[in-house]
Design a protein around this motif. Structure first.
Motif, PDB file in Angstrom:
ATOM      1  N   GLN A 168      53.629  30.623  -1.729  1.00 40.33           N
ATOM      2  CA  GLN A 168      52.793  30.110  -2.824  1.00 40.33           C
ATOM      3  C   GLN A 168      52.012  28.887  -2.352  1.00 40.33           C
ATOM      4  O   GLN A 168      50.829  28.742  -2.630  1.00 40.33           O
ATOM      5  CB  GLN A 168      53.668  29.728  -4.033  1.00 40.33           C
ATOM      6  CG  GLN A 168      54.241  30.901  -4.794  1.00 40.33           C
ATOM      7  CD  GLN A 168      53.192  31.672  -5.582  1.00 40.33           C
ATOM      8  OE1 GLN A 168      52.587  32.603  -5.046  1.00 40.33           O
ATOM      9  NE2 GLN A 168      52.969  31.312  -6.815  1.00 40.33           N
ATOM     10  N   MET A 169      52.718  28.013  -1.627  1.00 37.97           N
ATOM     11  CA  MET A 169      52.063  26.796  -1.136  1.00 37.97           C
ATOM     12  C   MET A 169      50.985  27.132  -0.092  1.00 37.97           C
ATOM     13  O   MET A 169      49.936  26.497  -0.051  1.00 37.97           O
ATOM     14  CB  MET A 169      53.099  25.847  -0.525  1.00 37.97           C
ATOM     15  CG  MET A 169      53.999  25.213  -1.559  1.00 37.97           C
ATOM     16  SD  MET A 169      53.045  24.256  -2.756  1.00 37.97           S
ATOM     17  CE  MET A 169      54.322  23.683  -3.852  1.00 37.97           C
ATOM     18  N   ALA A 170      51.274  28.141   0.729  1.00 44.41           N
ATOM     19  CA  ALA A 170      50.282  28.559   1.731  1.00 44.41           C
ATOM     20  C   ALA A 170      49.036  29.124   1.047  1.00 44.41           C
ATOM     21  O   ALA A 170      47.904  28.898   1.486  1.00 44.41           O
ATOM     22  CB  ALA A 170      50.887  29.599   2.670  1.00 44.41           C
ATOM     23  N   LYS A 171      49.260  29.848  -0.064  1.00 47.23           N
ATOM     24  CA  LYS A 171      48.108  30.378  -0.820  1.00 47.23           C
ATOM     25  C   LYS A 171      47.279  29.230  -1.387  1.00 47.23           C
ATOM     26  O   LYS A 171      46.052  29.285  -1.413  1.00 47.23           O
ATOM     27  CB  LYS A 171      48.597  31.279  -1.966  1.00 47.23           C
ATOM     28  CG  LYS A 171      48.964  32.685  -1.514  1.00 47.23           C
ATOM     29  CD  LYS A 171      49.061  33.645  -2.681  1.00 47.23           C
ATOM     30  CE  LYS A 171      50.264  33.382  -3.535  1.00 47.23           C
ATOM     31  NZ  LYS A 171      50.411  34.317  -4.651  1.00 47.23           N
ATOM     32  N   LEU A 176      45.553  44.834   4.379  1.00 47.92           N
ATOM     33  CA  LEU A 176      45.827  45.587   3.153  1.00 47.92           C
ATOM     34  C   LEU A 176      47.309  45.574   2.799  1.00 47.92           C
ATOM     35  O   LEU A 176      47.675  45.625   1.632  1.00 47.92           O
ATOM     36  CB  LEU A 176      45.364  47.039   3.324  1.00 47.92           C
ATOM     37  CG  LEU A 176      43.852  47.237   3.272  1.00 47.92           C
ATOM     38  CD1 LEU A 176      43.487  48.566   3.900  1.00 47.92           C
ATOM     39  CD2 LEU A 176      43.345  47.175   1.860  1.00 47.92           C
ATOM     40  N   ALA A 177      48.161  45.479   3.819  1.00 46.41           N
ATOM     41  CA  ALA A 177      49.600  45.591   3.572  1.00 46.41           C
ATOM     42  C   ALA A 177      50.119  44.501   2.647  1.00 46.41           C
ATOM     43  O   ALA A 177      50.962  44.743   1.792  1.00 46.41           O
ATOM     44  CB  ALA A 177      50.345  45.557   4.905  1.00 46.41           C
ATOM     45  N   ASN A 178      49.621  43.287   2.805  1.00 47.08           N
ATOM     46  CA  ASN A 178      50.134  42.177   1.996  1.00 47.08           C
ATOM     47  C   ASN A 178      49.056  41.534   1.122  1.00 47.08           C
ATOM     48  O   ASN A 178      49.150  40.348   0.790  1.00 47.08           O
ATOM     49  CB  ASN A 178      50.788  41.134   2.892  1.00 47.08           C
ATOM     50  CG  ASN A 178      52.041  41.658   3.537  1.00 47.08           C
ATOM     51  OD1 ASN A 178      52.968  42.096   2.861  1.00 47.08           O
ATOM     52  ND2 ASN A 178      52.070  41.673   4.852  1.00 47.08           N
ATOM     53  N   GLY A 179      48.035  42.279   0.805  1.00 46.09           N
ATOM     54  CA  GLY A 179      47.029  41.805  -0.151  1.00 46.09           C
ATOM     55  C   GLY A 179      46.096  40.719   0.354  1.00 46.09           C
ATOM     56  O   GLY A 179      45.448  40.029  -0.442  1.00 46.09           O
ATOM     57  N   ALA A 180      46.020  40.551   1.690  1.00 45.10           N
ATOM     58  CA  ALA A 180      45.160  39.482   2.205  1.00 45.10           C
ATOM     59  C   ALA A 180      43.676  39.783   2.006  1.00 45.10           C
ATOM     60  O   ALA A 180      42.842  38.871   2.064  1.00 45.10           O
ATOM     61  CB  ALA A 180      45.438  39.255   3.684  1.00 45.10           C
ATOM     62  N   LEU A 181      43.373  41.042   1.761  1.00 49.27           N
ATOM     63  CA  LEU A 181      41.968  41.422   1.596  1.00 49.27           C
ATOM     64  C   LEU A 181      41.310  40.647   0.453  1.00 49.27           C
ATOM     65  O   LEU A 181      40.134  40.281   0.535  1.00 49.27           O
ATOM     66  CB  LEU A 181      41.891  42.933   1.332  1.00 49.27           C
ATOM     67  CG  LEU A 181      40.532  43.574   1.556  1.00 49.27           C
ATOM     68  CD1 LEU A 181      40.060  43.368   2.974  1.00 49.27           C
ATOM     69  CD2 LEU A 181      40.597  45.046   1.245  1.00 49.27           C
ATOM     70  N   THR A 182      42.081  40.379  -0.593  1.00 48.08           N
ATOM     71  CA  THR A 182      41.555  39.609  -1.724  1.00 48.08           C
ATOM     72  C   THR A 182      41.040  38.246  -1.246  1.00 48.08           C
ATOM     73  O   THR A 182      40.012  37.771  -1.714  1.00 48.08           O
ATOM     74  CB  THR A 182      42.673  39.389  -2.762  1.00 48.08           C
ATOM     75  OG1 THR A 182      43.276  40.642  -3.027  1.00 48.08           O
ATOM     76  CG2 THR A 182      42.147  38.790  -4.036  1.00 48.08           C
ATOM     77  N   ASP A 199      51.084  38.519  -3.718  1.00 48.07           N
ATOM     78  CA  ASP A 199      51.160  38.165  -2.306  1.00 48.07           C
ATOM     79  C   ASP A 199      49.813  38.351  -1.644  1.00 48.07           C
ATOM     80  O   ASP A 199      49.116  39.341  -1.901  1.00 48.07           O
ATOM     81  CB  ASP A 199      52.169  39.089  -1.603  1.00 48.07           C
ATOM     82  CG  ASP A 199      53.558  38.479  -1.592  1.00 48.07           C
ATOM     83  OD1 ASP A 199      53.680  37.300  -1.968  1.00 48.07           O
ATOM     84  OD2 ASP A 199      54.508  39.180  -1.214  1.00 48.07           O
ATOM     85  N   ALA A 200      49.444  37.419  -0.800  1.00 44.95           N
ATOM     86  CA  ALA A 200      48.184  37.537  -0.065  1.00 44.95           C
ATOM     87  C   ALA A 200      48.339  36.771   1.240  1.00 44.95           C
ATOM     88  O   ALA A 200      48.171  35.563   1.282  1.00 44.95           O
ATOM     89  CB  ALA A 200      47.027  36.986  -0.882  1.00 44.95           C
ATOM     90  N   PHE A 201      48.725  37.487   2.293  1.00 43.87           N
ATOM     91  CA  PHE A 201      48.895  36.851   3.599  1.00 43.87           C
ATOM     92  C   PHE A 201      48.915  37.923   4.674  1.00 43.87           C
ATOM     93  O   PHE A 201      49.032  39.108   4.374  1.00 43.87           O
ATOM     94  CB  PHE A 201      50.184  36.026   3.631  1.00 43.87           C
ATOM     95  CG  PHE A 201      51.433  36.838   3.411  1.00 43.87           C
ATOM     96  CD1 PHE A 201      52.150  37.347   4.483  1.00 43.87           C
ATOM     97  CD2 PHE A 201      51.900  37.105   2.128  1.00 43.87           C
ATOM     98  CE1 PHE A 201      53.295  38.106   4.280  1.00 43.87           C
ATOM     99  CE2 PHE A 201      53.046  37.856   1.926  1.00 43.87           C
ATOM    100  CZ  PHE A 201      53.739  38.360   3.008  1.00 43.87           C
ATOM    101  N   ILE A 202      48.768  37.485   5.908  1.00 44.54           N
ATOM    102  CA  ILE A 202      48.916  38.404   7.046  1.00 44.54           C
ATOM    103  C   ILE A 202      50.215  38.013   7.723  1.00 44.54           C
ATOM    104  O   ILE A 202      50.340  36.894   8.244  1.00 44.54           O
ATOM    105  CB  ILE A 202      47.720  38.293   8.008  1.00 44.54           C
ATOM    106  CG1 ILE A 202      46.441  38.713   7.277  1.00 44.54           C
ATOM    107  CG2 ILE A 202      47.932  39.168   9.234  1.00 44.54           C
ATOM    108  CD1 ILE A 202      45.176  38.484   8.057  1.00 44.54           C
ATOM    109  N   SER A 203      51.186  38.907   7.690  1.00 38.29           N
ATOM    110  CA  SER A 203      52.562  38.499   8.005  1.00 38.29           C
ATOM    111  C   SER A 203      52.744  37.978   9.426  1.00 38.29           C
ATOM    112  O   SER A 203      53.551  37.090   9.641  1.00 38.29           O
ATOM    113  CB  SER A 203      53.516  39.660   7.721  1.00 38.29           C
ATOM    114  OG  SER A 203      53.170  40.759   8.509  1.00 38.29           O
ATOM    115  N   LYS A 204      51.997  38.513  10.395  1.00 35.62           N
ATOM    116  CA  LYS A 204      52.256  38.091  11.774  1.00 35.62           C
ATOM    117  C   LYS A 204      51.408  36.897  12.202  1.00 35.62           C
ATOM    118  O   LYS A 204      51.509  36.425  13.326  1.00 35.62           O
ATOM    119  CB  LYS A 204      52.010  39.265  12.719  1.00 35.62           C
ATOM    120  CG  LYS A 204      53.122  40.303  12.608  1.00 35.62           C
ATOM    121  CD  LYS A 204      53.041  41.355  13.651  1.00 35.62           C
ATOM    122  CE  LYS A 204      54.194  42.333  13.502  1.00 35.62           C
ATOM    123  NZ  LYS A 204      54.048  43.499  14.357  1.00 35.62           N
TER     124      LYS A 204
END
Lengths: 285, 332
Positions: free
Chosen positions: B164-167, A111-117, B108-113
């Motif tokens: 962006q490229m990772a998305k 949820l923190a970085n919008g990955a849920l989408t 943004d849409a990623f899991i940072s770690k």
């Protein structure tokens, strides 16, 4: 899309069955969990007490071999409800601590970085997402609660003929107590982490709900001269249900059925909270 | 001589293949589609169908572009009307449709770690790829978008352009039939933008997928799309088939000559072209059936006429967009 060609190509291979895809979440979460030395160490530590109990059951059944250790003529351990109650309580406390480390890290990073989408734009429903995340805790906590509990029960049954038939309610107690504990803990930690979206705060909140819930419950009871305050003491509610299987005749503020209903209501609230937050897009009202 | 011809953004190969490569069934079909968020109608009675390889969604902020995309993905419920993707109703088969779609969101849409390769592998597995195939495709997708060397780094350490490229990589890893790109060039520097546009063109030309590109940047859409839909206040205000317009616009020329030469005009008309004098020393020409630009140059050379500028006269996407945005009272 071969690497050396650097060109795009589609995928025409086989696909996995749709029902099994939520388990992908479990697999990746498990990998992340065991990457942390602390969590792996703590998880291993959770098997210390069951192992000790197992040794106790073995020693109890082979007293003649250990007669030099004791001058008592009776058994070392009394294999009754108290033994399994203590075992379940210890393991459930460890499960609580493990959940405080593990649970908040499951949903909040998504949820923190919008990955849920990105999860939900795939053939994965919201319920499957929640089920996948829930399975991480349910499976992990099962390994340290009811699984060793059942192993102890069946080991004792194998050691003493006729014991199983006379004490079958103990196995049900281990299973029901552990399942309730796992269900409430898992849903609560997921709901809190979805709500605050911050792992550390969610972990702290989980501890606060349990410890402060008990404190507030006692305060309400003292001020209002009632026993309804126990309704917000989750650990007490679970204990009421467990005790009904392990110890007879202990006076309790609620019946096991009432405590179970209260726990289910808490679990329902957590699920509602979770489903409100697990959405592909933030809803601005 | 300045011959600032406006380059045709869509490759000639695609333009030539345009009509023949079109699928029999529309990629997206909307019939009186209405979507409400709360009490507000965000999309109102939209009806259109798209068959092209690349579809551009244009419109000002709040026009309903992202809502349309979210509706196609099944995120927002349809209030009335129908929407079909590859002939399948989104209301009854949302999961099935999502299995065929790759989506690159705007935000943004990623899991940072998580490392890029693990993240994309997980996403590919969630789309149904077996574990080994997902890992292989994750590596390939990351190399394809130019993140091969950084694929083991946590996504949180990536720059905006890399994210962006990772998305994009996660959107294509499972080999979707329809790729939805929401503002893919947001926050990219010029070279990264060019790379993104090149990748979109390559994927389009591969013929393996259809692409819906939603962007504020008209140039991005113009450079990549065959069809354009312009939305305004939740309604379709214009539809344009850019590929066909480009083909037809190639017949219109606007010349600027050094001298006003009547004989040159007569010679051009003798080839079967239509000519009309413009302002100054300009001449507008509609080329005849079998006449090319080289014939115009040949006659100019024979008559020693200096052509100072030659433009293909065409409505740019900006012209089309501005016209579509004009309200009845002429304002924007």
């Amino acid at each position: 899309m071969a690497v050396y060609k650097r060109s795009y190509r589609g995928y025409s291979g086989a696909l996995t069955p749709a029902w099994s895809r939520f388990l992908v979440l479990y697999r990746f979460a498990r990998r992340t969990m065991f990457r942390s030395r602390f969590q792996t160490g703590f998880f291993t530590l959770c098997f210390f007490f069951p192992l000790l109990c197992l040794l106790g059951i073995y020693a109890n059944a082979h007293l003649s071999a250990f007669s030099f250790l004791t001058k008592r003529s009776g058994p070392l351990l009394k294999m009754d409800g108290s033994f399994f109650y203590i075992f379940t309580s210890v393991q459930c406390t460890l499960a609580f601590l493990l959940t405080a480390f593990l649970g908040p890290g499951l949903v909040s990073p998504d949820l923190a970085n919008g990955a849920l989408t990105l999860y939900l734009c795939r053939p994965l429903a919201r319920t499957e997402y929640v089920l996948g995340k829930l399975s991480v805790l349910v499976i992990t906590l099962s390994w340290i609660t009811w699984v060793p509990g059942a192993v102890l029960f069946f080991t004792q049954s194998a050691m003493e003929k006729g014991w199983m038939a006379a004490n079958f309610n103990l196995l049900i107690g281990v299973l029901v107590g552990s399942f309730l504990w796992i269900l409430v803990l898992s849903l609560l930690s997921l709901a809190l982490s979805a709500w605050v979206k911050w792992r550390v705060v969610a972990g702290a909140l989980l501890l606060a709900v349990f410890f402060m819930g008990g404190g507030f419950g006692n305060a309400i009871n003292a001020v209002l001269q009632t026993q309804q305050g126990y309704l917000i003491d989750i650990a007490r509610l679970i204990s009421i249900v467990e005790v009904s299987f392990f110890r007879d005749g202990t006076p309790q503020p609620f019946s096991p059925l009432e405590a179970s209903l209260a726990l289910l209501a808490i679990a329902g609230c957590c699920l509602w909270l979770l489903m409100r937050k697990v959405r592909p897009n933030e809803v601005i009202e | 001589m300045d011959t600032s011809t406006q380059s045709a953004p869509v490759s000639e190969a695609l333009a030539a293949a345009g009509a023949s490569a079109r699928p029999a069934a529309p990629v997206i079909e909307l019939e009186n589609l209405t979507v409400r968020l709360g009490h507000r109608e965000v999309l109102r009675n939209i009806s259109c169908s798209f068959r092209g390889r690349t579809i551009g969604l244009l419109g000002p902020n709040g026009a309903g572009k992202s809502t349309l995309i979210n509706t196609l993905l099944g995120f927002w419920p349809v209030a009335s009307g129908t929407a079909r993707v590859f002939g399948t109703d989104i209301r009854s088969h949302a999961k099935q449709i999502r299995g065929q779609i790759g989506y690159m969101p705007e935000n943004d849409a990623f899991i940072s770690k998580m490392s890029a390769v693990s993240f994309i592998r997980m996403m590919a597995e969630l789309s149904g790829l077996p574990s080994d195939a997902a890992l292989e495709r994750a590596h390939e997708a990351l190399f394809y978008v130019g993140l091969g060397e950084a694929r083991y780094r946590p996504l949180g350490t990536y720059s905006l352009g890399m994210k962006q490229m990772a998305k994009l990589a996660q959107a294509i890893a499972h080999g979707p039939k329809l790729l939805i790109l929401d503002e893919p060039t947001n926050g990219l520097d010029p070279s990264a933008r060019q790379r993104m546009i090149r990748l979109v063109r390559e994927m389009r030309d591969s013929g393996e997928m259809h692409i819906v590109l939603c962007s504020h940047l008209l140039r991005d859409v113009e450079e990549t799309c065959e069809e354009v839909v312009i939305l305004k206040q939740g309604q379709v205000v214009h539809y344009a088939n850019l590929a066909e317009e480009r083909r037809s616009n190639l017949r219109f020329l606007e010349l600027e000559l050094q001298d006003d030469t009547e004989t040159f005009r007569t010679a051009i008309e003798a080839l079967g072209c239509e000519c009309a004098p413009g302002a100054g020393k300009r001449l507008k020409v509609v080329l005849g059936e079998k006449v090319g630009v080289e014939d115009v140059y040949r006659i100019a050379s024979e008559q020693n006429v200096q052509i100072r500028r030659l433009n293909f006269r065409r409505d740019t996407l900006e012209d089309i967009f501005l016209k579509a945005m004009e309200t009845r009272n002429g304002g924007l």
